[in-house]
Design a protein around this motif. Structure first.
Motif, short mmCIF file in Angstrom:
data_model
loop_
_atom_site.label_atom_id
_atom_site.label_comp_id
_atom_site.label_asym_id
_atom_site.label_seq_id
_atom_site.Cartn_x
_atom_site.Cartn_y
_atom_site.Cartn_z
N PRO A 137 -10.11 -11.16 3.48
CA PRO A 137 -10.08 -10.96 4.92
C PRO A 137 -8.72 -10.56 5.48
CG PRO A 137 -9.81 -13.27 4.47
CD PRO A 137 -9.96 -12.59 3.12
N GLY A 138 -7.71 -10.41 4.61
CA GLY A 138 -6.36 -10.16 5.11
C GLY A 138 -6.25 -8.94 5.99
N LEU A 139 -6.57 -7.76 5.42
CA LEU A 139 -6.46 -6.53 6.19
C LEU A 139 -7.56 -6.41 7.23
CD1 LEU A 139 -5.37 -3.78 6.91
CD2 LEU A 139 -6.55 -2.83 4.90
N SER A 140 -8.80 -6.66 6.85
CA SER A 140 -9.90 -6.52 7.81
C SER A 140 -9.69 -7.42 9.01
CB SER A 140 -11.24 -6.82 7.13
OG SER A 140 -11.21 -8.10 6.52
N GLY A 141 -9.22 -8.65 8.77
CA GLY A 141 -8.95 -9.56 9.88
C GLY A 141 -7.84 -9.06 10.78
N ALA A 142 -6.80 -8.45 10.18
CA ALA A 142 -5.71 -7.90 10.99
C ALA A 142 -6.18 -6.72 11.83
CB ALA A 142 -4.56 -7.47 10.07
N VAL A 143 -7.11 -5.92 11.29
CA VAL A 143 -7.66 -4.80 12.05
C VAL A 143 -8.42 -5.31 13.27
CG1 VAL A 143 -9.32 -2.90 12.00
CG2 VAL A 143 -7.79 -3.27 10.05
N VAL A 144 -9.28 -6.29 13.09
CA VAL A 144 -10.04 -6.83 14.21
C VAL A 144 -9.11 -7.44 15.24
CG1 VAL A 144 -11.83 -8.45 14.91
CG2 VAL A 144 -12.06 -7.21 12.76
N ALA A 145 -8.11 -8.21 14.79
CA ALA A 145 -7.17 -8.83 15.72
C ALA A 145 -6.40 -7.79 16.52
CB ALA A 145 -6.21 -9.73 14.95
N ALA A 146 -6.07 -6.66 15.88
CA ALA A 146 -5.29 -5.62 16.56
C ALA A 146 -6.08 -4.94 17.67
CB ALA A 146 -4.81 -4.59 15.54
N HIS A 147 -7.41 -4.93 17.57
CA HIS A 147 -8.23 -4.19 18.54
C HIS A 147 -9.10 -5.07 19.42
CE1 HIS A 147 -7.30 -1.14 15.42
NE2 HIS A 147 -7.22 -0.35 16.46
N ALA A 148 -9.12 -6.38 19.16
CA ALA A 148 -10.00 -7.27 19.91
C ALA A 148 -9.69 -7.28 21.40
CB ALA A 148 -9.91 -8.69 19.35
N SER A 149 -8.42 -7.08 21.77
CA SER A 149 -8.04 -7.13 23.19
C SER A 149 -8.62 -5.95 23.98
CB SER A 149 -6.52 -7.15 23.32
OG SER A 149 -5.95 -5.97 22.78
N ARG A 150 -9.16 -4.96 23.31
CA ARG A 150 -9.77 -3.82 24.02
C ARG A 150 -11.21 -4.12 24.44
NH1 ARG A 150 -8.17 1.57 20.65
NH2 ARG A 150 -9.20 2.53 22.45
N PHE A 151 -11.71 -5.29 24.05
CA PHE A 151 -13.09 -5.66 24.34
C PHE A 151 -13.13 -6.87 25.28
CE2 PHE A 151 -13.29 -3.45 20.33
CZ PHE A 151 -14.46 -2.71 20.39
N ALA A 152 -14.00 -6.78 26.28
CA ALA A 152 -14.31 -7.97 27.06
C ALA A 152 -15.14 -8.92 26.21
CB ALA A 152 -15.05 -7.59 28.33
N GLU A 153 -16.05 -8.35 25.44
CA GLU A 153 -16.82 -9.10 24.45
C GLU A 153 -16.99 -8.25 23.21
OE1 GLU A 153 -20.60 -10.62 25.61
OE2 GLU A 153 -19.72 -12.48 26.41
N LEU A 154 -16.64 -8.82 22.07
CA LEU A 154 -16.81 -8.13 20.79
C LEU A 154 -18.12 -8.61 20.18
CD1 LEU A 154 -15.63 -6.30 18.55
CD2 LEU A 154 -14.48 -8.34 17.64
N HIS A 155 -19.05 -7.68 19.96
CA HIS A 155 -20.39 -8.05 19.50
C HIS A 155 -20.62 -7.77 18.01
CE1 HIS A 155 -21.76 -7.31 23.92
NE2 HIS A 155 -21.23 -8.50 23.75
N SER A 156 -19.95 -6.78 17.45
CA SER A 156 -20.27 -6.35 16.10
C SER A 156 -19.03 -5.90 15.34
CB SER A 156 -21.29 -5.20 16.14
OG SER A 156 -21.50 -4.65 14.86
N VAL A 157 -18.93 -6.31 14.07
CA VAL A 157 -17.91 -5.82 13.15
C VAL A 157 -18.61 -5.42 11.86
CG1 VAL A 157 -15.85 -6.32 11.80
CG2 VAL A 157 -16.08 -7.26 14.11
N GLU A 158 -18.48 -4.17 11.48
CA GLU A 158 -19.04 -3.67 10.23
C GLU A 158 -17.93 -2.97 9.45
OE1 GLU A 158 -22.32 -1.12 11.21
OE2 GLU A 158 -23.73 -2.79 11.06
N SER A 159 -17.68 -3.44 8.25
CA SER A 159 -16.62 -2.87 7.42
C SER A 159 -17.21 -2.27 6.15
CB SER A 159 -15.59 -3.94 7.05
OG SER A 159 -15.07 -4.58 8.19
N ALA A 160 -16.48 -1.30 5.60
CA ALA A 160 -16.94 -0.66 4.36
C ALA A 160 -15.73 -0.19 3.56
CB ALA A 160 -17.87 0.51 4.66
N ILE A 161 -15.83 -0.26 2.25
CA ILE A 161 -14.78 0.24 1.36
C ILE A 161 -15.44 1.09 0.29
CG2 ILE A 161 -13.07 -0.40 -0.38
CD1 ILE A 161 -12.50 -2.92 1.17
N SER A 162 -14.87 2.29 0.09
CA SER A 162 -15.35 3.18 -0.97
C SER A 162 -14.15 3.77 -1.70
CB SER A 162 -16.21 4.31 -0.38
OG SER A 162 -16.58 5.23 -1.41
N PRO A 163 -13.81 3.24 -2.88
CA PRO A 163 -12.67 3.78 -3.63
C PRO A 163 -13.02 5.11 -4.29
CG PRO A 163 -13.74 2.06 -4.89
CD PRO A 163 -14.44 2.10 -3.56
#
Length: 369
Positions: A137-163
Motif C-alpha cells: 500500500p505504500g505508493l497506492s496509499g500515497a497517491v490516494v492521500a495526494a488527491h483526496a483533498s480534491r473530493f468532498a466525498e471519495l467513493h471509489s478507488v481502483e488500482s491496476a499494475i501491468s509490468p
C-alpha cells in the motif's frame, strides 16, 4: 544523532539490489545481508558511492536470527526476503529487540495489516515498525492521500499494475501471486463486502503509453486498509496483469482449475511456471504501467473522476516497489519517526516518492477522466 547503520536483508534479490544501489550513494553504514554471503560480497564489490559497505550472512529462518541482528547493531532493518504471505514477524521482532527501526516490502494482505499487533511493544521500545513499503500500500496509499483533498466525498478507488513482459521478474513475487490465484477473498465492491476470486473478473485498461492491457483481481493490503482509512469509500478494487495475453489468459485458466478444485495450490508450481514464462522474454515490451482511478463527489458537488498513472520504461518497473524503503530510510536519517507499528500509510508524500525516482525513465501524470 547516531550514524545511520542500515541492515538490508535480501540485499542481492530483485528489489534488495535496487535499494542497495540507492542507499550506497548515501553517507551511511550499509550492511548487505542474505543467506548467501558470496552473493552479498559480489554485490558490495559492484557498488559505488559514499556508504561504508559491509556484508553478513543472515537467514531469516535461523534460530540465531535475533542474536545475528543484534550483533550487527543496526539502526534500521530493511527486510526484502519474501514472499511475506508465508512469513511471521520474527525479523521485525529481531529488529525491535536490537533497538532498530524496521521496514519491509510486504504486499501480503494479512501480513501488512497484522504488523499492528506489535504496536504496543514497538512504542515501549521506542522504535518504528512499518510493513508494506512497496507499490501497495505504500505508493497506492500515497497517491490516494495526494488527491483526496480534491473530493468532498471519495467513493471509489481502483488500482491496476501491468509490468512489461521484458521486465525482470522474481520467484518470490511469482509465488506470492500464485498463492491467491483462484482463491476467494473479501473486497468492498459496489457498496458491499463480498468474496471475489484471485486472477478472475477480467478487465481491460487502456493507456497511451502501452495501449490495451488485460488485468484481473488480486488480493492486496489496500482492500482492507483504504476503506478503513477513507470511510466514505463504497468500492475498492485492485487488479494486475501480464502483458502477453497467452500468459495472462493461461493464468486465468489456472485460476479456474484452482477454483473448481482440480489444482490445490498453484504456488507449488512457481519455479516451473516462472521458467516457462522466461521462454517468451523476447516478446512484448519493457514498459510497465500502474494506474489509480479515484471517483466521487468533487468540492463543487459535481461527480469527479481522476486517473493517476505512472509509466516505467526500459525495464525500470521494479524500481517502483523498491523506492518506498529508500524514501523512509532517507527521511528517518533527518527526522526520527514516531514509535509504533503499522502499515505503510501516511508516512511520505507522493512528491517525495517521485523525486526519489528522478533519473529513471519513469513518469507520472494525473488526468480528469
Amino acid at each position: 544523532m547516531p550514524r545511520s547503520r542500515i541492515l538490508l536483508i535480501g540485499a542481492y534479490g530483485q528489489f534488495g539490489r535496487r535499494i542497495a544501489v540507492e542507499l550506497a550513494r548515501d553517507d551511511v553504514d550499509l550492511v548487505l545481508a542474505g543467506r548467501r554471503l558470496d552473493r552479498a560480497q559480489a554485490l558490495a564489490a559492484s557498488l559505488a558511492g559514499d556508504a561504508r559497505l559491509e556484508t553478513a550472512r543472515i537467514d531469516v529462518e535461523d534460530g540465531s536470527l535475533a542474536s545475528d541482528v543484534a550483533a550487527l547493531a543496526p539502526t534500521l532493518v530493511i527486510h526484502t526476503a519474501g514472499p511475506f504471505q508465508q512469513r511471521d514477524y520474527r525479523v521485525a521482532e529481531a529488529a525491535m529487540e536490537a533497538g532498530a527501526d524496521y521496514v519491509d516490502l510486504a504486499d501480503g494482505r494479512e501480513f501488512v495489516a497484522g504488523v499492528a499487533r506489535l504496536d504496543a511493544q514497538a512504542r515501549a521500545r521506542g522504535v518504528r515498525l512499518v510493513s508494506g513499503a512497496s507499490s501497495v500500500p505504500g505508493l497506492s496509499g500515497a497517491v490516494v492521500a495526494a488527491h483526496a483533498s480534491r473530493f468532498a466525498e471519495l467513493h471509489s478507488v481502483e488500482s491496476a499494475i501491468s509490468p512489461g513482459n521484458r521486465t525482470e521478474r522474481g520467484l518470490a513475487t511469482t509465488r506470492a501471486i500464485l498463492g491467491y490465484v483462484g482463491r476467494p477473498f473479501p473486497a468492498l465492491v459496489d457498496g458491499r463486502r463480498r468474496d471475489v476470486h484471485g486472477w478472475q473478473s477480467l478487465r481491460r485498461i487502456r493507456h497511451p503509453a502501452v495501449g490495451t492491457r488485460w488485468v484481473a483481481r488480486c488480493d492486496v493490503p489496500d482492500l482492507d486498509l483504504l476503506p478503513h482509512r477513507y470511510p466514505s469509500l463504497r468500492h475498492c478494487d485492485f487488479r494486475a496483469g501480464l502483458e502477453l495475453r497467452r500468459m495472462h489468459f493461461g493464468l486465468w485458466l489456472g485460476s479456474w482449475a484452482v477454483r473448481t478444485g482440480l489444482v490445490r495450490d498453484l504456488s507449488r508450481h512457481a519455479k516451473p511456471l516462472l521458467h516457462m514464462s522466461e521462454y517468451w522474454l523476447d516478446a512484448g515490451s519493457d514498459t510497465g504501467v500502474m494506474t489509480v482511478d479515484l471517483a466521487g463527489t468533487g468540492l463543487d458537488g459535481a461527480p469527479l473522476r481522476l486517473r493517476w498513472s505512472v509509466v516505467a520504461r526500459e525495464g525500470s518497473g521494479p524500481q517502483i516497489p523498491a523506492t518506498a524503503a529508500v524514501v523512509l530510510a532517507r527521511r528517518w536519517r533527518i527526522e526520527r519517526p514516531a514509535a509504533g507499528a503499522g502499515p505503510c500509510l501516511d508516512l511520505f508524500r507522493l512528491d517525495d516518492f517521485m523525486a526519489a525516482l528522478a533519473g529513471y525513465p519513469i513518469d507520472a501524470a494525473t488526468l480528469v477522466v
